[in-house]
Design an enzyme around this catalytic site. Structure first.
Site, mmCIF file in Angstrom:
data_model
loop_
_atom_site.group_PDB
_atom_site.id
_atom_site.type_symbol
_atom_site.label_atom_id
_atom_site.label_comp_id
_atom_site.label_asym_id
_atom_site.label_seq_id
_atom_site.Cartn_x
_atom_site.Cartn_y
_atom_site.Cartn_z
ATOM 1 N N ASP A 137 61.542 56.046 37.984
ATOM 2 C CA ASP A 137 62.810 56.782 38.123
ATOM 3 C C ASP A 137 63.589 56.847 36.813
ATOM 4 O O ASP A 137 64.551 56.098 36.594
ATOM 5 C CB ASP A 137 63.660 56.118 39.207
ATOM 6 C CG ASP A 137 62.962 56.175 40.556
ATOM 7 O OD1 ASP A 137 61.946 56.889 40.671
ATOM 8 O OD2 ASP A 137 63.428 55.499 41.491
ATOM 9 N N GLU A 162 55.246 47.877 44.115
ATOM 10 C CA GLU A 162 55.395 46.687 43.226
ATOM 11 C C GLU A 162 55.215 45.388 43.987
ATOM 12 O O GLU A 162 54.727 44.438 43.376
ATOM 13 C CB GLU A 162 56.772 46.732 42.555
ATOM 14 C CG GLU A 162 56.947 47.900 41.604
ATOM 15 C CD GLU A 162 57.121 49.246 42.316
ATOM 16 O OE1 GLU A 162 57.603 49.217 43.469
ATOM 17 O OE2 GLU A 162 56.769 50.283 41.758
ATOM 18 N N ASP A 214 53.728 55.076 46.264
ATOM 19 C CA ASP A 214 54.984 54.708 45.611
ATOM 20 C C ASP A 214 55.390 53.305 46.088
ATOM 21 O O ASP A 214 54.776 52.761 47.000
ATOM 22 C CB ASP A 214 56.019 55.770 46.029
ATOM 23 C CG ASP A 214 57.355 55.633 45.325
ATOM 24 O OD1 ASP A 214 57.424 54.945 44.295
ATOM 25 O OD2 ASP A 214 58.325 56.231 45.825
HETATM 26 C C1 NOJ Z 1 61.053 56.134 44.450
HETATM 27 C C2 NOJ Z 1 60.186 56.944 43.537
HETATM 28 O O1 NOJ Z 1 60.185 56.410 42.252
HETATM 29 C C3 NOJ Z 1 60.662 58.376 43.559
HETATM 30 O O2 NOJ Z 1 59.831 59.129 42.724
HETATM 31 C C4 NOJ Z 1 60.653 58.907 44.978
HETATM 32 O O3 NOJ Z 1 61.177 60.211 44.993
HETATM 33 C C5 NOJ Z 1 61.497 58.016 45.876
HETATM 34 N N1 NOJ Z 1 61.013 56.671 45.795
HETATM 35 C C6 NOJ Z 1 61.469 58.477 47.333
HETATM 36 O O4 NOJ Z 1 60.204 58.393 47.841
#
Ligand code: NOJ
Length: 964
Positions: free
Chosen positions: A621, A547, A544
């Site tokens: 998200d 970017e 995660d």
């Molecule tokens: C951002 C991610 O997009 C999300 O899916 C994740 O739960 C959070 N970071 C925490 O790791």
């Protein structure tokens, strides 16, 4: 809405409660748009748009100042090399831009343009920067893995003082007309112009120039320098040591009204115009990977990943291009009536699409695809950038995630409750809170004391665990990973050459620099089972924030003047960063234990062209609302036609608590996401399927069971994606390239080549759905076998009560299924198959099954079953799809076990009355036996269908059944 960082679960639970209360009364969620640049706030974008405006305002007199010179042009190894001279002032001074036009055996053409002075490092950097002086020319080293064989048959068929014509292409019917002054290239197929470069004269390579220090108050009167040097946005100053260096080019698609691709955005599949006007965007599409949580819909804003690949389609013709540049990139799109190019067939035609590509730095490296079919484009793009890795089979099952399962007991409890409710799932996920204070490769010492026992419980019914590992490494003492990262100098550097510090979930952090080969090697070591203790064979990884996300950084990412390995500026490689990290993890999983040779599974959030080779992506998200459900479908379709089909979106929305109808609709849709994972923000209420209450638990269970029963078809679809890059969710233009009415349809799709046509319902209180019918084939409803009352080229309305979305079976397909409900995909590995045959109008059908052990690489040694099923002249048969003599393949353990796996049942929908009988003969390998048939005559709307049971045909063997 960020959340708590690294707190113990009790605190987090308390915050969850408070968060949930706040959610009820709080403001609506929406991205903080002001944190991200608009084009006018990015100097280079603004300058290039201004140039476009200037050119447009002087349309008849505007002349591009770029002129190509090819000394005695010849094609060597399929290449023409020369120089483009850019005239930079009224005195006629020029700068030299080396240019190469390559023609590839595949029929793809490539154009690269660099800058001689920077190539020779003959420039001065400002602020004492240690950055590289050249333009970044290594994107292809990361993205391109094949397809570069030169077209030895390409030939110059004409040349004079003004142009060079090169014929090339697999059938010699492609032509590049290279105009020298001004420099332009017109790409033609069969004599017709399809793609033209620099038609509008917007080619722009901002050449190096020194900053002239002027006395205060005195300005450059000849040129507007205001955005050339240091730029500040939201309090962050970018020192731009190389000054202005953007590259830009206009690319026209003659006769094409629809262009697709350049993910990741939330707008329609057929991309919108971006220069304002009713219904259009006023901003260009941007590609600059960023943590744009709570993102908005129908927007050209950048998101987490970028694929600078665009495809244009009109009736019976597809063309495409790849703009291989990893820097901040913006694309303007306008559509104009008629054509300015006399050779285009479209002078009277409705529209041409004009695009304008603008990147902040690097070289121009452009690939042109001339089709003519969407399949050609997909295949050639796949040859260049690679195709989807053959996945772990479990990865096509259902994934249960949330932020966070807080302890081993929590995980085990969820696992048990799924079983108790007879709901299948394959993988449970651990988000950041499983770690000891967000130190990756550690476990929270209070709540995860014995992860191996937990892993074993999961393994006992074939389930897996995915743990998150992000690229930010907590900067604290007594954390060996951080100490090693710094001691070995493997972190990304700031502009002054020190390990860059910023903040993310753990607080103050450093970032691994996966451009550095030593960092990648080190990363590999960290995943070994004896290093990352607590992990085992059924542990896989989630990447995660790559970017990379930096909470206080400019546009929530890194400063562009940061330095990577070999002193490339972050500016040059930004969009590649996530892919290098994902790639490193992929390689690490392949080397966890000596002698273990298994396929990795790694999910990534950031991506670029080529990322498809390393695993799956998800759309970040999103929000638990109806619009996000709808948009997810379009986004995933777009991912698929852009070479990265292994994609999903958080079910049923990351932020917020979905109402139950939305949740039901989301699962029904996501049963058709290539990557099917439920995920939710830490502040949301629990929503595991067994908690929903009836009828919702039953509805969601049915959606999951549908997914599991179709896994053989899904796996076969992935096999094809792996072989030739083909999309899994197929839009109408891809499957029916001649059907003009379908070119902009992006809310329904075919599941690979199964003939299943799916229409998600993404509207509240909506209990019907309109499906656009692309052809005049017969369609049956999947669950009732009703013959759909369709009309080619028209929308037809279907019932969609809350317990189902419309799924049609197009006549002419054979779908493999497994119908015994089980707890996980691995428990289904040796289950019998069902074939569902949907008979076409002319009494035929075709289908395929590909299956291997779903885990190892033994398929590369022939350890797989690949069947071609067909129904023709009343005979249903199965043969090896590749014409192999399968008896000659020495079976390994898995293939041996598959010898006892049968096709048990065949359902033939649309069976003619002549097949009304009680038994049929099956012939296989010189033997014959009878199987029972139950024939159901047509009844009102329902098609006639026959069910053949106790078929007992070995799935790997040739067999045939005479039906009449
Ligand atoms: C951002 C991610 O997009 C999300 O899916 C994740 O739960 C959070 N970071 C925490 O790791």
């Amino acid at each position: 809405m960020r959340s708590t960082m690294g707190l113990s679960w009790k605190w987090t639970a308390l915050f969850s409660l408070l968060g949930a209360i706040l959610c009820l009364i709080g403001p609506a969620l929406a991205v903080k748009e002001h944190e991200f640049k608009k084009c006018h706030q990015a100097g280079f974008c603004n300058r290039n748009r201004a140039l476009a405006d200037l050119a447009a305002s002087q349309s008849s007199t505007w002349v591009s100042p770029y002129k190509a010179v090819f000394e005695s042009p010849s094609l060597e190894d399929g290449k023409i090399q020369g120089v483009i001279l850019k005239t930079i002032n009224a005195a006629g001074d020029t700068v030299r831009l080396p240019v190469t036009i390559s023609f590839l055996e595949s029929g793809v053409a490539r154009l690269t343009i660099d800058e001689e002075r920077r190539q020779n490092k003959d420039i001065e950097l400002r602020h004492g920067s240690a950055a590289r002086k050249e333009r970044y020319n290594e994107a292809a080293n990361w993205s391109v893995v094949g397809g570069l064989e030169p077209a030895l048959k390409a030939e110059i068929v004409h040349q004079d003082d003004s142009q060079i014509n090169v014929k090339y292409g697999p059938e010699g019917n492609f032509e590049a007309v290279i105009r020298l002054s001004p420099f332009r290239i017109d790409f033609r197929r069969d004599g017709v112009s399809h793609i033209e470069l620099n038609e509008r004269g917007l080619l722009n390579v901002e050449h190096w120039r020194p900053k002239v220090e002027r006395p205060e108050g005195e300005e450059n009167t000849e040129e507007d320098e205001s955005t050339w040097w240091d730029e500040t946005f939201n309090g962050h100053t970018d020192t731009k040591p190389r000054g202005p260096e953007s590259v830009a080019l206009d690319i026209s698609f003659h006769g094409y009204e629809h262009v697709y691709g350049i993910p990741e955005h939330t707008g329609p599949l057929s991309l919108k115009e971006t220069r304002g006007g009713e219904g259009n965007y006023a901003e260009p599409y941007r590609m600059y990977n960023a943590d744009v949580f709570e993102y908005i819909l129908d927007s050209p804003m950048t998101l987490y990943g970028s694929i600078p690949f665009m495809q244009a389609h009109r009736k019976d013709s597809s063309v495409g291009l790849l703009w291989l540049n990893a820097a901040d990139t913006w694309v303007d799109i306008t559509k104009v009536k008629g054509s300015t190019n006399p050779l285009s067939l479209t002078s009277g035609a409705p529209k041409n699409t004009q695009t304008h590509w603008i990147s902040e730095s690097g070289i121009i490296d452009l690939f042109v695809f001339l089709g003519p079919t969407p399949q050609d484009i997909t295949k050639k793009y796949g040859e260049l950038t690679g195709t989807t890795a053959m996945p772990q089979e479990f990865a096509l099952g259902y994934h249960q995630c949330r932020w966070n399962y807080f302890s081993e007991d929590d995980v085990k409890d969820v696992d048990r409750r799924f079983d108790k409710a007879h709901i299948p799932y394959d993988v449970i996920w651990l988000d950041i809170e499983y770690t000891d204070e967000i130190k990756y490769f550690t476990w929270d010492p209070h709540s995860f004391t014995d992860p191996i026992t937990m892993g074993k419980q999961l393994d006992s019914h074939g389930r897996k665990l995915v743990t998150i590992i992000d690229p930010h490494i907590k900067r604290v003492d007594n954390y060996p990973i951080n100490e090693q990262l710094l001691a070995l100098d493997l972190a990304i550097h700031d502009k002054d050459g020190k390990a860059y510090e910023g903040s993310c979930w753990p607080g103050n952090s450093n970032w691994i620099d996966c451009f550095n080969p030593k960092a990648r090697e080190w990363w590999k070591g960290l995943y070994k089972y004896d290093q990352f203790k607590g992990t085992m064979e059924n542990t896989f990884i989630w990447n995660d924030m790559n970017e990379p996300s930096v909470f206080e950084g400019p546009e929530t990412t890194m400063p562009k003047d940061n330095l990577h390995w070999d002193n490339w500026e972050h500016r040059d490689v930004h969009n590649l960063n996530g892919m290098t990290y994902h790639h490193s993890t992929f390689e690490a999983l392949k080397s966890r234990k000596k002698g273990e040779y298994r396929r990795p599974f790694v999910l990534t959030r950031a991506f670029f062209s080529g990322s498809q080779r390393f695993g799956a992506m998800w759309t970040g998200d999103n929000l638990a609302d109806w619009g996000h459900l709808q948009t997810s479908v379009t986004m995933l379709i777009n991912q698929g036609i852009s070479g990265f089909p292994f994609s999903g979106a958080d079910v049923a929305g990351f932020f917020g608590d979905p109402e139950k109808d939305l949740l039901a609709r989301w699962y029904q849709t996501a049963a058709f996401y290539p990557f099917f994972r439920a995920h939710a923000h830490i502040d949301t209420r629990r929503r595991e399927p067994y908690l929903l209450g009836e009828p919702y638990t039953a509805i969601v269970t049915a959606a999951l069971r549908l997914r599991y029963s179709l896994l053989p078809a899904w796996y076969t679809a992935f096999f094809h994606a792996n072989r030739d890059g083909s999309p899994i969710l197929r839009p109408m233009f891809w499957t029916h390239p001649s059907a003009e009415g379908g070119l902009a349809i992006d809310d329904q799709f075919f599941l690979a080549s199964t003939g299943l046509l799916v229409k998600p319902v993404a509207e509240k209180d909506k209990y019907s759905a309109d499906i656009w019918i692309p052809d005049d084939e017969v369609y049956y409803e999947y669950d009732t076998y009703n013959v759909a009352k369709t009309e080619q080229g028209k929308h037809v309305t279907f019932d969609a009560p809350i317990d189902r979305i419309p799924i049609l079976m197009r006549g002419g397909h054979i779908i493999p299924r497994r119908d015994i409900p089980r707890r996980s995909s691995s428990l289904m590995r040796f289950d019998p198959y069902t074939l569902v045959v949907s008979v076409s109008k002319d009494g035929q059908a075709e289908g395929e099954l590909y299956v291997d052990d779903g885990d190892s690489y033994e398929y590369q040694d022939g350890q797989y079953i690949h069947r071609q099923f067909s129904l023709k002249d009343d005979v249903l048969s199965s043969v090896d799809a590749e014409g192999r003599d399968t008896r000659k393949i020495k079976p390994g353990k898995w293939l041996k076990a598959m010898q006892n796996v049968h096709i048990d049942k065949i359902i033939i929908v649309g069976a003619p009355a002549s097949w009304d009988r009680e038994a049929v003969q099956i012939e296989s390998d010189g033997r014959a036996w009878a199987a029972q048939v139950v024939y159901h005559a047509a009844d009102k709307d329902r098609a006639a269908f026959a069910t053949v049971t106790h078929v007992k045909a070995r799935v790997g063997d040739d067999w045939s059944i005479k039906l009449a």
